[in-house]
Write an enzyme that holds these catalytic residues in place. Structure first.
Site, PDB file in Angstrom:
ATOM      1  CG  HIS A 185      69.867  48.412  13.185  1.00 35.14           C
ATOM      2  ND1 HIS A 185      69.080  47.435  13.757  1.00 35.14           N
ATOM      3  CD2 HIS A 185      69.930  49.407  14.085  1.00 35.14           C
ATOM      4  CE1 HIS A 185      68.723  47.829  14.949  1.00 35.14           C
ATOM      5  NE2 HIS A 185      69.228  49.018  15.183  1.00 35.14           N
ATOM      6  CB  CYS A 483      55.910  39.587   3.518  1.00 32.77           C
ATOM      7  SG  CYS A 483      56.964  38.244   2.954  1.00 32.77           S
TER       8      CYS A 483
END
Ligand code: PEP
Ligand code: MG
Length: 548
Positions: A185, A483
Site C-alpha cells: 500500500h 501492466c
C-alpha cells in the site's frame, strides 16, 4: 557522520528533510489504576470518543472519494450511542476511562470479526478509533500522520490506508518505511501522490525524529545525516527531475522515435480524469474488480454496461484493455460460494473461476460488448491467471462469441511465460502482470513484507521471463505489454522497452517519469541497458548495469 541505509526504491525522485515518525498506537499500562468516580470516568471516555468522532469527521470532509466515505463511516461508529452505553456500563463496573473505551471497542471488534466478510474488514476501523481515544485519554500524541508544522520525511514501519487518506504531499517530501514491498500500500500510495519513497529499509526506525535524511526513491537509498553537498545534490536532482517531467509530453517514444505506448492502470471511473490529464494513450489495465467486490449480489449486466460505458466515454476514443474479473482466493465474492482453499493464491482465482461460474464471464463479456457498441470505443478484453495455451484459446473464443474481436491474456504465471509462443498464438496480444509473475516465480507471497527483496522487479529471473515473452511476441508480430508495477519504474521501463515490450501501463502519476526516461534514450541504448541487466546476478547489479 552520514550513514547509508538500503531498501527498495518504489517511487522515483529524491528529497531531503527531517525524519518524523508516524504516531504509534498507545499501550495501556499493565497496572489498572483504581477509580474514585465511575461517573466521571464514563464522561471522560465518552467525551474522548466524541472528540475522535469529530476529528474523523473533519478529516473525512477534507478527503475525497472512497477515503471520505470510509472516514465518515468511522466517525459515526465513534459516536454510536450503543457504544457510549457500553462504555458507561464498564466504567460503572470499575474500569478507568481509557480501559472502558478500549474494552467496549474490543467487544464490538469481536462481534464484527465473527460476522466475517465485509463487516470483519471494518474491524480495523474500530482499532483505529480505540487507538485514538486511548491516546487522548492517556495524554499521548494521536497515532497517524504527524503535523510538525514544516515539510518532513515520513518514517514508519509501514503505512495503512487509514494513515494515508489525507496525507499532504506538500508537507511529506519523502517516505521511508521499514517494511512493505514493491506492491505494498505504501508503494502504491507514494506513486499515486508522486512522493519519492523507499520501502523495506531495515534500520530506518532507529533514526531519531528530527534527524535529516536524504531519500532517493530511484536508487532505494536513505542517507542519514547527509552532508550539505548530499542535501544539495538531492535538491538539484529533484529540481532537474521536475523540469524533465514538465517538459515530457505526448505519446511514448525513445529519443530516436521508437514507439512504446504509455497506458494507464485504472480501477474505476474515478481514475479516468487522472489518466486523461496524464496524457495516457489509453487504458492498459482496467481492473474490473471494483464492480464486484464488497457487495452481496452480482452486478447486473445493465449496471456493468453503464459503468463500462462511462469509462469508455471518458477515455474519448482511446484504446481500453479491460481485464475480466480477477476474483477468488484472497478476494472472495460474497455472492459466489466457494469452499475454503488451503492455498488460495494457488487456487480457483481469475479465469479459473469460469470453471465454477461460467455465467459470470458471459454476463461481463456481454456488458462489455454492449458498452463498446454504445460508445464506439476501441475495447480489447484480457483474461487474468492464464496458465496454458488451451485456456488462452478458450477465452479468445468466448470473447469472439460475445462480439469482442480483440482478445488477449495476462502473462502472470511462469508456465505461460515459458510457453509464451504457444499462448500468444491463440490471442491477439499479451500483457505481463509482473506483480503476480514475481509472486509465482519466486514462490513469495506478494503481500509478505519480509519477502520483498525476492519481489524486487529488477530480479534477473523475472527479467528473463519477460524477455522470453517479448521474444515470442516479436516472432508472432503481436503486441506484448507490461501492466504490473514494474512498468512504472522509469529505468526499468527503459529496460523493458529494450527487451521488446511494446506498451507500458501504470498508475497515471507515474506516466510522466517513464515518458521522460524513454525520451532520453535511443532504442539501441535501451537494448544495451536490457542486455546488461539480463546477465546481472542480483537486482542491485541489474539496476547498476542498466544505469551504465
Ligand atoms: C499483476 O499481477 O501484475 C497485475 C497487473 O495484476 P494485479 O496486480 O491486479 O493482480
Ligand atoms: Mg495479477
Amino acid at each position: 557522520m552520514s550513514k547509508d541505509l538500503h531498501g527498495l526504491g518504489v517511487s522515483a525522485g529524491s528529497a531531503a528533510g527531517p525524519a518524523v515518525r508516524l504516531g504509534t498506537p498507545p499501550k495501556l499500562p499493565e497496572t489498572v489504576p483504581a477509580i474514585a468516580d465511575p461517573g466521571a470516568e464514563a464522561d471522560r471516555a465518552v467525551a474522548a470518543l466524541d472528540a475522535v468522532g469529530e476529528f474523523l469527521r473533519r478529516r473525512g470532509a477534507a478527503a475525497a472519494g472512497q477515503a471520505a466515505d470510509v472516514l465518515a463511516a468511522e466517525a459515526m461508529m465513534a459516536c454510536d450511542p450503543a457504544l457510549a452505553a457500553k462504555v458507561r456500563g464498564l466504567a460503572a463496573g470499575g474500569r478507568p476511562a481509557a480501559w472502558a473505551a478500549s474494552e467496549a471497542l474490543a467487544s464490538y471488534r469481536e462481534m464484527l470479526t465473527s460476522a466475517g466478510g465485509y463487516l470483519a474488514e471494518r474491524a480495523a476501523d474500530l482499532d483505529d478509533i480505540a487507538d485514538r481515544a486511548v491516546a487522548l485519554l492517556l495524554g499521548e500524541p494521536m497515532p497517524g500522520i504527524p503535523d510538525p508544522g514544516h515539510p518532513f520525511v515520513l518514517v514508519a514501519a509501514e503505512l495503512a490506508p487509514a494513515d494515508t487518506a489525507t496525507l499532504d504531499p506538500a508537507a511529506v517530501v519523502a517516505i521511508a518505511t521499514e517494511r512493505g514491498g514493491p506492491t505494498s500500500h505504501t508503494a502504491i500510495l507514494a506513486k499515486t501522490l508522486g512522493i519519492p519513497a523507499v520501502v523495506c529499509c531495515p534500520g530506518i526506525l532507529t533514526v531519531p525524529d528530527g534527524t535529516v535524511v536524504a531519500v532517493d526513491g530511484s536508487a532505494g537509498t536513505v542517507i542519514v545525516e547527509p552532508t550539505a553537498e548530499q542535501v544539495e545534490r538531492a535538491a538539484r536532482r529533484h529540481a532537474e527531475r521536475a523540469a524533465r517531467l514538465a517538459a515530457a509530453h505526448g505519446p511514448g517514444r525513445t529519443r530516436d522515435g521508437h514507439p512504446v505506448k504509455l497506458l494507464a492502470n485504472v480501477g474505476g471511473p474515478a481514475d479516468v480524469p487522472a489518466a486523461v490529464a496524464a496524457e495516457a494513450e489509453g487504458i492498459g489495465l482496467l481492473r474490473t474488480e471494483f464492480l464486484f467486490l464488497d457487495r452481496h449480489d452480482e452486478p447486473s449486466g445493465e449496471e456493468q454496461r453503464a459503468t463500462y460505458a462511462e469509462i469508455l466515454a471518458g477515455m474519448g476514443g482511446r484504446k481500453v484493455v479491460v481485464r475480466t474479473l480477477d476474483a477468488g482466493a484472497d478476494k472472495p465474492l460474497a455472492f459466489a460460494s466457494q469452499q475454503a482453499e488451503p492455498n488460495p493464491a494457488l487456487g480457483i482465482r481469475g479465469l479459473r473461476l469460469d470453471g465454477l461460474l461460467p455465467a459470470l464471464l458471459d454476463t461481463q463479456l456481454d456488458a462489455l460488448a454492449l458498452a463498446a457498441k454504445d460508445t464506439g470505443a476501441d475495447v480489447q478484453v484480457m483474461a487474468p491467471m492464464v496458465s496454458v495455451p488451451a485456456e488462452a484459446a478458450a477465452f479468445a473464443g468466448r470473447a469472439r462469441e460475445h462480439g469482442l474481436p480483440v482478445a488477449g491474456v495476462m502473462i502472470e504465471v511462469p508456465a505461460a511465460a515459458l510457453c509464451a509462443g504457444q499462448v500468444i498464438d491463440q490471442v491477439d496480444f499479451v500483457s505481463i502482470g509482473t506483480n503476480d509473475l514475481s509472486q509465482y516465480t519466486f514462490a513469495a507471497d506478494r503481500q509478505a513484507g519480509p519477502l520483498a527483496p525476492l519481489l524486487d522487479p529488477w530480479q534477473p529471473a523475472l527479467l528473463r521471463l519477460i524477455a522470453m515473452t517479448a521474444d515470442a511476441g516479436r516472432a508472432a508480430g503481436k503486441p506484448v505489454g507490461v501492466c504490473g508495477e514494474a512498468a512504472s519504474d522509469p529505468l526499468l521501463a527503459v529496460v523493458l522497452a529494450g527487451l521488446g515490450v511494446t506498451s507500458l501501463s501504470m498508475a497515471p502519476p507515474s506516466l510522466a517519469g517513464v515518458r521522460a526516461a524513454l525520451a532520453e534514450r535511443t532504442l539501441a541504448e535501451c537494448q544495451a541497458a536490457a542486455a546488461a541487466a539480463l546477465t546481472a546476478a542480483t537486482p542491485a547489479a541489474a539496476r547498476a548495469a542498466a544505469e551504465g
